[in-house]
Enzyme design. Structure first.
Site, mmCIF file in Angstrom:
data_model
loop_
_atom_site.group_PDB
_atom_site.id
_atom_site.type_symbol
_atom_site.label_atom_id
_atom_site.label_comp_id
_atom_site.label_asym_id
_atom_site.label_seq_id
_atom_site.Cartn_x
_atom_site.Cartn_y
_atom_site.Cartn_z
ATOM 1 N N GLU A 5 4.173 -6.553 1.741
ATOM 2 C CA GLU A 5 3.668 -6.981 0.138
ATOM 3 C C GLU A 5 3.420 -5.774 -0.415
ATOM 4 O O GLU A 5 2.532 -5.415 -1.091
ATOM 5 C CB GLU A 5 2.125 -7.551 0.523
ATOM 6 C CG GLU A 5 2.200 -8.838 1.326
ATOM 7 C CD GLU A 5 0.633 -9.252 1.552
ATOM 8 O OE1 GLU A 5 -0.271 -8.503 0.979
ATOM 9 O OE2 GLU A 5 0.430 -10.145 2.136
ATOM 10 N N PRO A 6 4.750 -5.171 -0.470
ATOM 11 C CA PRO A 6 4.565 -3.849 -1.490
ATOM 12 C C PRO A 6 4.723 -4.174 -2.968
ATOM 13 O O PRO A 6 5.346 -4.980 -3.404
ATOM 14 C CB PRO A 6 6.215 -3.251 -1.161
ATOM 15 C CG PRO A 6 6.811 -4.336 -0.758
ATOM 16 C CD PRO A 6 6.207 -5.414 -0.087
ATOM 17 N N GLY A 7 3.892 -3.680 -3.480
ATOM 18 C CA GLY A 7 3.701 -3.662 -4.998
ATOM 19 C C GLY A 7 4.100 -2.359 -5.677
ATOM 20 O O GLY A 7 5.214 -2.180 -6.247
ATOM 21 N N ARG B 31 -5.405 3.107 -15.886
ATOM 22 C CA ARG B 31 -5.746 3.673 -14.541
ATOM 23 C C ARG B 31 -6.337 5.163 -14.861
ATOM 24 O O ARG B 31 -7.514 5.512 -13.854
ATOM 25 C CB ARG B 31 -4.223 4.062 -13.857
ATOM 26 C CG ARG B 31 -3.741 2.767 -13.647
ATOM 27 C CD ARG B 31 -2.382 2.874 -12.763
ATOM 28 N NE ARG B 31 -2.816 3.219 -11.382
ATOM 29 C CZ ARG B 31 -2.840 4.396 -11.076
ATOM 30 N NH1 ARG B 31 -2.330 5.404 -11.593
ATOM 31 N NH2 ARG B 31 -3.206 4.476 -9.747
ATOM 32 N N TYR C 298 -9.723 5.216 -12.591
ATOM 33 C CA TYR C 298 -9.618 5.902 -11.401
ATOM 34 C C TYR C 298 -9.554 7.428 -11.545
ATOM 35 O O TYR C 298 -9.094 8.104 -10.543
ATOM 36 C CB TYR C 298 -8.416 5.622 -10.636
ATOM 37 C CG TYR C 298 -8.141 3.969 -10.660
ATOM 38 C CD1 TYR C 298 -9.119 3.291 -9.870
ATOM 39 C CD2 TYR C 298 -7.124 3.435 -11.236
ATOM 40 C CE1 TYR C 298 -9.030 1.586 -9.496
ATOM 41 C CE2 TYR C 298 -6.774 2.041 -10.950
ATOM 42 C CZ TYR C 298 -7.756 1.129 -10.360
ATOM 43 O OH TYR C 298 -7.377 -0.137 -10.117
ATOM 44 N N GLY D 89 1.039 -1.046 -0.125
ATOM 45 C CA GLY D 89 -0.174 0.082 -0.194
ATOM 46 C C GLY D 89 0.677 1.286 -0.059
ATOM 47 O O GLY D 89 0.264 2.309 -0.103
ATOM 48 N N TYR E 155 0.661 -1.656 -12.128
ATOM 49 C CA TYR E 155 -0.788 -1.507 -12.462
ATOM 50 C C TYR E 155 -1.061 -0.823 -13.709
ATOM 51 O O TYR E 155 -1.949 -0.247 -14.081
ATOM 52 C CB TYR E 155 -1.693 -0.711 -11.403
ATOM 53 C CG TYR E 155 -1.424 -1.516 -10.188
ATOM 54 C CD1 TYR E 155 -1.932 -2.790 -9.862
ATOM 55 C CD2 TYR E 155 -0.732 -0.752 -8.999
ATOM 56 C CE1 TYR E 155 -1.683 -3.576 -8.667
ATOM 57 C CE2 TYR E 155 -0.610 -1.410 -7.937
ATOM 58 C CZ TYR E 155 -1.004 -2.735 -7.627
ATOM 59 O OH TYR E 155 -0.697 -3.299 -6.408
ATOM 60 N N CYS F 244 -12.632 3.419 -29.431
ATOM 61 C CA CYS F 244 -14.058 4.081 -29.481
ATOM 62 C C CYS F 244 -14.702 4.188 -28.276
ATOM 63 O O CYS F 244 -15.733 3.443 -27.933
ATOM 64 C CB CYS F 244 -14.917 3.333 -30.396
ATOM 65 S SG CYS F 244 -14.004 3.048 -31.967
ATOM 66 N N GLU F 245 -14.326 4.907 -27.254
ATOM 67 C CA GLU F 245 -14.861 5.086 -25.932
ATOM 68 C C GLU F 245 -14.370 6.687 -25.390
ATOM 69 O O GLU F 245 -13.259 6.946 -25.526
ATOM 70 C CB GLU F 245 -14.254 4.337 -24.822
ATOM 71 C CG GLU F 245 -14.692 2.864 -25.022
ATOM 72 C CD GLU F 245 -15.494 2.420 -24.090
ATOM 73 O OE1 GLU F 245 -16.167 3.023 -23.429
ATOM 74 O OE2 GLU F 245 -15.779 1.051 -24.270
#
Ligand code: LLP
Length: 411
Positions: free
Chosen positions: A268-270, A307, A311, A234, A365, A337-338
């Site tokens: 658990e670092p990502g 992302r 988000y 996190g 990510y 096409c969005e």
């Protein structure tokens, strides 16, 4: 940066684009190693195991870099486990997280000799017990408890609140540990928390960890001694103007929490290990100035980097070869096409068609959340190691994308 031109570890990004095409993810081995070593060194003196959360980026070359540094892995699926095994990672130094592990995944991880299952519900515990007993084994287990603290981050990546689908309600944890103790397929080894992602404050960690340690003590009083406490991942990074928690400050908090305790630290670092070690390199296809907004249509899209669309995330954007001139305000959008297909809004840049753009903080990510929407082959991935760019995932072809499909037989 050389003469104002962007590069990675001295290698001009323009050269990489010329050789490997765009869109292209470019990673720096040096930056990956520096991040890992800085975290690891800050924890010197505290018995610990870093389990890189591979959901952030599970390219084999990245896993290999971390495995060689002694990292374990936080694995989130059977597919991720297969990847960790493919680089020769030691499963005993890995933990298996996830709220919905299938029986097949539990068996696969048990067969591999996983170090710890981070169990997220009573139902999962029952299933794991049965799976382990069926092969006359004991599964090493931590319960992931939900300490009900607010990590003050984006709601989609906040996981430690009571209403979240993750973890075991704090008030139920003691009873479930008692139940686990009575199961012959289960060996209790630890306790786990993960309160969210892109966290830039220490206070929520400390608050959650104190609750977790109180639970440890209650367990110890009942004769349940734990080998490790897993504080999850996190730790946030700077995308725009955030102030990340420096490793030494995180480590100081950890030292205080673990002082005089017998449990080992697992973390658990990502994102923090990989985000800033990667850029997404893209080329401007067209400039389309308009009456209201000016669009720079680039060859990367929401399928490559979701992302921003998902988000509303902000990533730094910089031209690879800055041009003189008066900037205009551009929206960087992809060919999909969005209307949600944007990579950045309102960036003041001097651009021409054909220009290369580097989208920063794209190591985490990004590729791992990419898709083939619009039948777009995924970008290639390159890792720069001592001035040399290695292709660590070739660009997909259109045929790769339909290789697994078949029309109905003609009758
Ligand atoms: N451990 C568990 C159980 C997790 O679920 C996660 C991330 C981590 C560790 C690693 O967290 P990190 O250190 O990377 O913050 N896709 C989102 C982030 C989702 C995070 C999911 N879980 C994004 O692009 O921001």
């Amino acid at each position: 940066m050389r003469g104002g031109e962007l590069g990675v570890d001295g290698l001009p990004l323009a050269e990489i684009a010329a050789r490997h095409g765009t869109p292209c993810y470019v990673y720096s081995r040096r930056a990956l190693e520096e991040a890992y070593r800085a975290l690891d060194a800050s924890l010197a003196g505290v018995p610990h195991l870093v389990c890189y959360a591979m959901k952030a980026n599970a390219n084999l070359a990245i896993l290999d870099v971390f495995a060689r540094l002694g990292s374990g892995f936080d694995i989130g699926s059977g597919g991720e486990l297969a990847r960790a095994l493919a680089v020769g990672a030691d499963p005993r130094r890995s933990v298996f997280s996830g709220v919905g592990k299938s029986a097949a995944e539990l068996r696969q991880a048990l067969d591999a000799g996983i170090g710890c299952f981070n169990v997220e519900s009573a139902a999962e515990l029952e299933r794991l017990d049965a799976v382990a007993r069926a092969s006359a084994r004991r599964a090493p287990v931590s319960l992931r408890v939900n300490p009900d603290v607010d990590p003050r981050t984006h709601p989609y990546i906040s996981t430690g609140l009571k209403e979240s689908k993750f973890g075991i309600a704090f008030d139920d944890a003691l009873a479930l540990y008692r139940r686990a103790r009575s199961m012959t397929g289960i060996e209790i080894v630890g306790i786990d928390m993960h309160i969210g992602s892109q966290i830039t404050e220490l206070a929520p960690y400390a608050e959650a960890a104190r609750k977790v340690f109180a639970l440890c003590d209650a367990l110890a009083a009942e004769g349940i001694a734990l080998d490790h406490v897993d504080l999850g991942g996190g730790l946030g990074i700077r995308y725009r103007d955030e102030t990340p928690v420096p490793f030494p400050e995180y480590a100081a908090m950890v030292r205080e929490l673990f002082a005089g305790r017998r449990e080992r630290l697992v973390l658990e670092p990502g994102r923090r290990l990989v985000a800033e070690a990667g850029v997404l390199l893209t080329r401007v296809e067209y400039l389309k100035p308009g009456p209201v907004r000016h669009y720079a249509i680039v060859d990367a899209a929401m399928n490559d980097l979701v992302r921003p669309a998902l988000y509303d995330a902000w990533h730094p954007v910089a031209p690879v070869r800055p041009r003189p001139g008066t900037p205009m305000r551009w929206d960087l959008v992809g060919p999909v096409c969005e209307s949600a297909d944007f990579l950045a809004h309102d960036r003041d840049l001097v651009l021409e068609a054909g220009d290369l753009i580097a989208i920063g903080a794209a190591g985490a990510y990004a590729m791992s959340m990419s898709s083939n929407y619009n039948a777009r082959p995924r970008a290639c991935e390159v890792m720069v190691d001592r001035g040399v760019a290695h292709v660590v995932r070739r660009r997909e072809t259109a045929a790769d994308l339909y290789a697994l499909e078949s029309p109905l037989p003609r009758s």
